[in-house]
Design a protein around this motif. Structure first.
Motif, PDB file in Angstrom:
ATOM      1  N   PHE A 142       0.817  -1.218   0.000  1.00  0.00           N
ATOM      2  CA  PHE A 142       0.000   0.000   0.000  1.00  0.00           C
ATOM      3  C   PHE A 142       0.842   1.255   0.000  1.00  0.00           C
ATOM      4  O   PHE A 142       0.485   2.249  -0.617  1.00  0.00           O
ATOM      5  CB  PHE A 142      -0.946   0.027   1.198  1.00  0.00           C
ATOM      6  N   HIS A 147       1.814   1.783  -3.552  1.00  0.00           N
ATOM      7  CA  HIS A 147       0.758   1.928  -4.563  1.00  0.00           C
ATOM      8  C   HIS A 147      -0.249   2.939  -4.073  1.00  0.00           C
ATOM      9  O   HIS A 147      -0.502   3.053  -2.880  1.00  0.00           O
ATOM     10  CB  HIS A 147       0.047   0.588  -4.797  1.00  0.00           C
ATOM     11  N   SER A 148      -0.795   3.644  -5.030  1.00  0.00           N
ATOM     12  CA  SER A 148      -1.731   4.684  -4.649  1.00  0.00           C
ATOM     13  C   SER A 148      -3.139   4.122  -4.617  1.00  0.00           C
ATOM     14  O   SER A 148      -3.708   3.761  -5.649  1.00  0.00           O
ATOM     15  CB  SER A 148      -1.627   5.829  -5.662  1.00  0.00           C
ATOM     16  N   TRP A 149      -3.691   4.012  -3.426  1.00  0.00           N
ATOM     17  CA  TRP A 149      -5.041   3.446  -3.334  1.00  0.00           C
ATOM     18  C   TRP A 149      -5.807   4.128  -2.211  1.00  0.00           C
ATOM     19  O   TRP A 149      -5.283   4.351  -1.123  1.00  0.00           O
ATOM     20  CB  TRP A 149      -4.966   1.936  -3.062  1.00  0.00           C
ATOM     21  N   LEU A 203     -11.375   4.074  -4.690  1.00  0.00           N
ATOM     22  CA  LEU A 203     -11.004   3.327  -5.895  1.00  0.00           C
ATOM     23  C   LEU A 203     -11.517   1.906  -5.735  1.00  0.00           C
ATOM     24  O   LEU A 203     -11.809   1.453  -4.630  1.00  0.00           O
ATOM     25  CB  LEU A 203      -9.485   3.321  -6.069  1.00  0.00           C
ATOM     26  N   TRP A 257      -8.307  -3.206  -4.570  1.00  0.00           N
ATOM     27  CA  TRP A 257      -7.013  -2.724  -4.105  1.00  0.00           C
ATOM     28  C   TRP A 257      -5.860  -3.398  -4.815  1.00  0.00           C
ATOM     29  O   TRP A 257      -4.764  -2.874  -4.881  1.00  0.00           O
ATOM     30  CB  TRP A 257      -6.891  -2.888  -2.592  1.00  0.00           C
ATOM     31  N   ALA A 262      -4.195  -1.414  -7.924  1.00  0.00           N
ATOM     32  CA  ALA A 262      -3.916   0.014  -7.742  1.00  0.00           C
ATOM     33  C   ALA A 262      -2.661   0.390  -8.530  1.00  0.00           C
ATOM     34  O   ALA A 262      -1.838  -0.462  -8.841  1.00  0.00           O
ATOM     35  CB  ALA A 262      -3.718   0.312  -6.268  1.00  0.00           C
ATOM     36  N   SER A 275      -3.338   4.413   1.365  1.00  0.00           N
ATOM     37  CA  SER A 275      -1.944   4.333   0.937  1.00  0.00           C
ATOM     38  C   SER A 275      -1.070   5.358   1.636  1.00  0.00           C
ATOM     39  O   SER A 275       0.025   5.053   2.093  1.00  0.00           O
ATOM     40  CB  SER A 275      -1.838   4.542  -0.575  1.00  0.00           C
TER      41      SER A 275
END
Ligand code: ATP
Ligand code: MG
Lengths: 368, 302, 326
Positions: free
Chosen positions: C53, C56-58, C62, C65, C68, C282
């Motif tokens: 996380f 990664h941009s989450w 969104l 997961w 992402a 994230s």
């Protein structure tokens, strides 16, 4: 028959604490063997290796011909009495004694019978329902013995079991242990650093020092025929008078010289090498008279013990010279007396502490 | 006179200081207890009411209702007639109590059981070195919030979200270090010879633990158990994050009173708070002697 | 030679499996360790997810997961350039530092007054441990009742001062953090008190008595005899307390939720708000990672200190080899 055999046994703690160095020893069936020596000489370690709590760094241990190095303590058929007894404080005396048979899955009826028998043998039947905390020192000692003997081990290992008792109880329990040994006919290995205990109990004494065996022998051999300065000093109470000096051989006659004292040695010493040496003689082998003697000096302290009296002579050295005389004679501090010794009862130790020679009557003398 | 002053100066000073702190320490407890018995018009009064003259059990009846069906519950009104209410929060405390009991007791039991075994291994067989023992404390020292988010996702994958077992597992993990450290200090005090005596009499390793070690450290284990129970029972954050709907525990239940439509319901909060706190106080008084021993973590030698 | 003979004999001897001690011990050790290993494996994925996380941009808005977008270190950069993050740190340190010091000063004082029994000793003892037995979230609600403007604390202070005091304990952004610090001190003084009391009363009495006879004052005895012997346990307690204070959440959150404004936003509250209020999972993960790293550094240095202390303590009490009777 040999019951326990130790071959080349060695134990190193941590990186370099060598508690036992290359020990060879066998224990015969039915004998009472005493391991004795000063504190830290490796007695406990040896015993614990036999029991299996300490794994030998090298060497082998055989019990009844079986290699036991990697056998669980519980399966070596041994009994052990610990120095602090290690009774289970939360179990009654009966439960303590019953513990061994219960672990070996003996059926309850037999168990009960054996607990009773063991308790009778050491005379503690009246204590069975008490907790160990409620027993006196001597009673607790008996409980510990009962707990061990109920499992009917082939060997009893005892690590200074009497050291926590007072003098009188100690003598009593000593007799008790002796009686048990007679009665059971089992092998006992007993650790102590008390030479008197060793002398009175042992069939055979093993004297240890710094992790090696110094001498093995019967109490009389150890007493009368010590192989080294160390053993001579360790046994006997009061201990042997040991006087450092030099030995010279002059025209076939051996002569020992030390400050304030010169002794002509009997012909049996004529082969001894000249040089640094220590002369030894037991206090009870000294005779005291108004004049003459190998040494004359002032009595610094008179210690009457009843039957005997101890006389302390100042010799300038670190240890006083001690003589044992009959209690019926009276001496006063400050008297100047001569001390003589039977040359046949002399011991001579070399500079390395090993015995060179002894007088011809060295053996066979009973401890006073 | 001078001697008299000298003799009594220290005890007087001591009593004054101790009393001052005792008042400070006890006052909040006194206050929730007292508030829990106040009728609603005294909750916010100025000057404050210290001990209500109209003490009532209404708050307790409201929070800990005895008759209830679903979200409808019945409380007696002023004249003693039963009145039916419906509320979002009101019928939950009993449920929360049940959850709290289940979760705290079982996670503590598991932690202490495994903790004792580990501590035994460390004490006797050195299965963890000194460094590892300190590293074990990390499990407790890392703030739980730091792992809360990934834990939530992980739990939803494992379908442990909002379940009692999910909370039991995390509480087990966070209590384990204390369980190991505290029980180890008790085990260290049992002489080795005791076990060796058992061993040479033919007991197996497990038998030795069960027959010798465990009975000898029982009081210590009980103290450890209760101490961890206190921590687990009061834990808020993880419970708040990992289970909000079905398996609500008491601390989370308490927080639901804040900001609910009823406004600042001090009386109800206090009644619930008393229900949460008093069991712990009783336990604490019960184990006060042992707390002292377990808390030194073997870092003080006697 | 003997060693190898032993090994072969043990390996092939008559009954090596039954009663083989070394093997028994090995199995036993591993059995005792299994729970720890299972725990380790159970927790592994949590830390991996955390890492995932933070890279990664989450956010919750969104969809799934697992797909992402990869963001590299962007999130870390975002967190590290945010002054709010640093402020939260500063507050946490202030909170943990001040409350730890406060707990220990009061706890030591009380323990020194209490370690020798006197009449009424156990009554005080029970009263003193009460705060520790109070559930933290209960403390936060109780504090609300006690400290609001027309609460009993202001009333008592008015009584003592003789004029009406309406102090703003909670709504004042400059003071709120100190209110929470005081609560923390109130809550955990018993911890310091118990540890010190345990330590002081377990110390042997003789050195203290000897010092007293030699004419040392109470304070001097405390500094020169009692404190040095208790150092290890004091260190452990200080460290545990500091770290637990760094993680404190229920009181801060329950009472003020980081407010007024962000004036009581400590690290745990900050992380909670980012992750569960803004649902920026994230960013929360990245911030968590940074916090975790810092905590690990603190913990490792703490462990270093503790180990040194424990070694010193063990050495102090180690019996010299041999010794005793001749
Ligand atoms: N577990 C251990 N770790 C390190 N060293 C040890 C250990 N056990 C014993 N030693 C060391 O080994 C040496 C021998 O110890 P041991 O206990 O066998 O002596 P002992 O002859 O029984 O002495 P005592 O008469 O005092 O009981 C000592 O120097 C002791 O310090
Ligand atoms: Mg010994």
């Amino acid at each position: 028959m040999t019951l326990i055999e130790m071959k080349g046994l060695r134990k190193v703690f941590g990186r370099n604490i060598e508690a036992v160095k290359n020990l060879d020893l066998s224990v015969e069936e039915g004998e009472f063997l005493v391991l004795v020596g000063p504190s830290g000489c490796g007695k406990t370690t040896t015993l614990r290796m036999i029991a299996g709590f300490e794994e030998p760094t090298a060497g082998e241990i055989y019990i009844q011909g079986r290699l036991v190095n990697d056998i669980e303590p519980g399966q070596r058929n041994l009994g052990m009495v610990f120095q602090n007894l290690a009774l289970f404080p939360h179990k009654t005396v009966a439960e303590n004694i019953e513990f061994g048979p219960r672990m070996k899955k003996v059926d309850p009826e037999t168990r009960l019978r054996r607990v009773r028998e063991a308790a009778e043998m050491v005379k503690i039947t009246h204590l069975l329902d008490k907790l160990p905390g409620q027993c006196s020192g001597g009673e607790a000692q008996r409980v510990a013995l009962a707990r061990t003997l109920v499992t009917d081990p082939s060997v009893f290992l005892l690590d200074e079991p009497l050291s926590s008792l007072d003098a009188k109880l100690r003598r009593e329990m000593r007799a008790e242990i002796d009686r048990l040994h007679q009665r059971l006919g089992k092998t006992f290995v007993f650790v102590t650093h008390d030479q008197e205990e060793a002398m009175t109990l042992a069939d055979r004494i093993v004297v240890m020092r710094d992790g090696v065996i110094e001498q093995v022998g019967s109490p009389l051999e150890i007493y009368g025929d010590p192989v080294s300065h160390f053993v001579a000093d360790f046994f006997g109470s009061p201990s042997m008078n040991l006087i450092p000096g030099t030995l010279s051989q002059e025209s076939g006659k051996a002569r020992f010289r030390a400050p304030g004292l010169t002794v002509e040695l009997p012909p049996s010493f004529s082969q001894a090498p000249a040089g640094e040496a220590t002369l030894g003689f037991r206090p009870e082998h000294l005779a005291v008279s108004q004049n003459g003697g190998i040494f004359r000096g002032e009595v610094r302290l008179v210690e009457p013990l009843g039957k005997d009296t101890l006389l302390y002579f100042d010799r300038g050295g670190e240890r006083p010279l001690i003589a044992v005389v009959e209690g019926t004679r009276t001496f006063r501090e400050g008297d100047t007396l001569g001390v003589s010794v039977n040359p046949d009862l002399l011991y001579l130790f070399g500079g390395d502490g090993k015995r060179i020679r002894r007088g011809s009557k060295g053996t066979g003398i009973r401890p006073a | 006179m001078k001697r008299f002053v000298k003799k009594w100066r220290y005890p007087l000073f001591r009593t004054l200081m101790l009393t001052a702190w005792a008042l400070l320490a006890g006052f909040p407890i006194f206050w929730i207890t007292s508030t829990s018995f106040k009728p609603d018009n005294e909750w916010h009064k100025w000057p404050p009411v210290y001990v209500s003259k109209n003490a009532t059990l209404d708050n307790y009846r409201m929070v800990w209702p005895i008759h209830q069906t679903g979200s409808i519950f019945v409380t007696p009104d002023q004249k003693g007639h039963g009145v039916a209410h419906e509320s979002v929060t009101a019928n939950k405390p009993w449920h929360a109590l049940k959850n709290s009991l289940l979760i705290a007791l079982s996670s503590t039991a598991i932690a202490v059981a495994f903790g004792t075994l580990l501590a035994y291994g460390v004490s006797r067989y050195r299965i963890l070195s000194d460094t590892r023992m300190f590293q074990l404390l990390v499990l407790r020292m890392i703030p739980p919030i730091v792992v809360a988010a990934p834990l939530t996702l992980y739990y939803s994958v494992l379908q442990l979200m909002d379940t009692a077992s999910g909370l039991i597992v995390v509480y087990f993990i966070t209590s384990l270090p204390y369980a190991v450290w505290m029980t180890k200090s008790f085990i260290d005090e049992v002489p080795r010879e005791m076990e060796q005596a058992a061993e040479i009499l033919g007991a197996s390793r497990w038998q030795t633990i069960w027959e010798i070690i465990f009975p000898l450290i029982r009081s210590g284990v009980v103290a450890t158990f209760l101490f961890i129970l206190i921590l687990t029972w009061s834990e808020y954050l993880l419970s708040f994050i990992l289970s909000k709907v079905d398996v609500v525990t008491l601390p989370v239940q308490l927080s639901k009173y804040e900001g609910s439509t009823e406004g600042r319901v001090y009386g109800h909060q206090a009644a619930l708070a008393v229900g949460i706190t008093f069991p712990l106080i009783i336990i604490g008084i019960f184990i006060r002697k042992h707390l002292v021993r377990g808390f030194t973590f073997g870092m003080v030698k006697r | 030679m003997t060693a190898s003979a032993t090994e072969t004999a043990a390996g092939t001897g008559a009954a090596p499996a039954r009663g083989s001690r070394s093997r028994g011990i090995r199995i036993f050790k591993w059995t005792l360790l299994t729970p720890l290993f299972s725990l380790f494996f159970f927790l592994m994925p949590v830390f991996l997810l955390q890492l995932y996380f933070s890279l990664h941009s989450w956010t919750i808005y969104l969809s799934s997961w697992w797909d992402a977008d990869y963001a590299g270190f962007d999130l870390f950069r975002e967190v590290l350039t945010e002054s709010r993050f640093y402020w939260a740190f500063a507050r946490s340190f202030l909170f943990a530092g001040l409350s730890t010091v406060g707990c220990f000063i009061i706890g030591f004082g009380l323990a020194l007054l209490m370690y020798r029994p006197f009449r009424g000793h156990s009554v005080f003892y029970v009263l003193f441990i009460l705060p520790m037995l109070t559930v933290p979230i209960v403390i936060s609600y109780t504090a609300d009742m006690l400290l609001f403007r027309s609460g009993p604390i202001n009333d008592i202070m008015s009584f003592l001062a003789g004029t009406e005091i309406r102090f703003t304990w909670l709504a004042n952004p400059n003071f709120a953090i100190f209110t929470i610090i005081m609560l923390e001190i109130w809550n955990w003084t018993p911890f310091a008190f118990i540890i010190m009391l345990a330590g002081l009363s377990s110390l042997p009495a003789e050195p203290v008595e000897a010092a007293r006879i030699l004419g040392a004052s109470r304070l001097r005895i405390f500094w020169e005899i009692q404190i040095p012997l208790l150092r290890p346990v004091i260190f452990l307690a200080l460290i545990l307390r500091f770290l637990e204070a760094m993680a404190e959440f229920p009181k801060t959150w329950g009472l003020l939720q980081g407010g007024p404004g962000t004036s009581t936003e400590t690290i745990p509250v900050y992380l909670y708000i980012v992750t569960w209020r803004a649902f920026n999972v994230s960013k929360g993960a990245a911030a968590s990672y940074l916090v975790m790293l810092l905590m690990i550094v603190i913990i490792l240095s703490a462990i270093y200190v503790l180990r040194r202390e424990k070694k010193a303590l063990d050495a102090l009490y180690e019996k010299p080899a041999g010794g005793g009777e001749a």
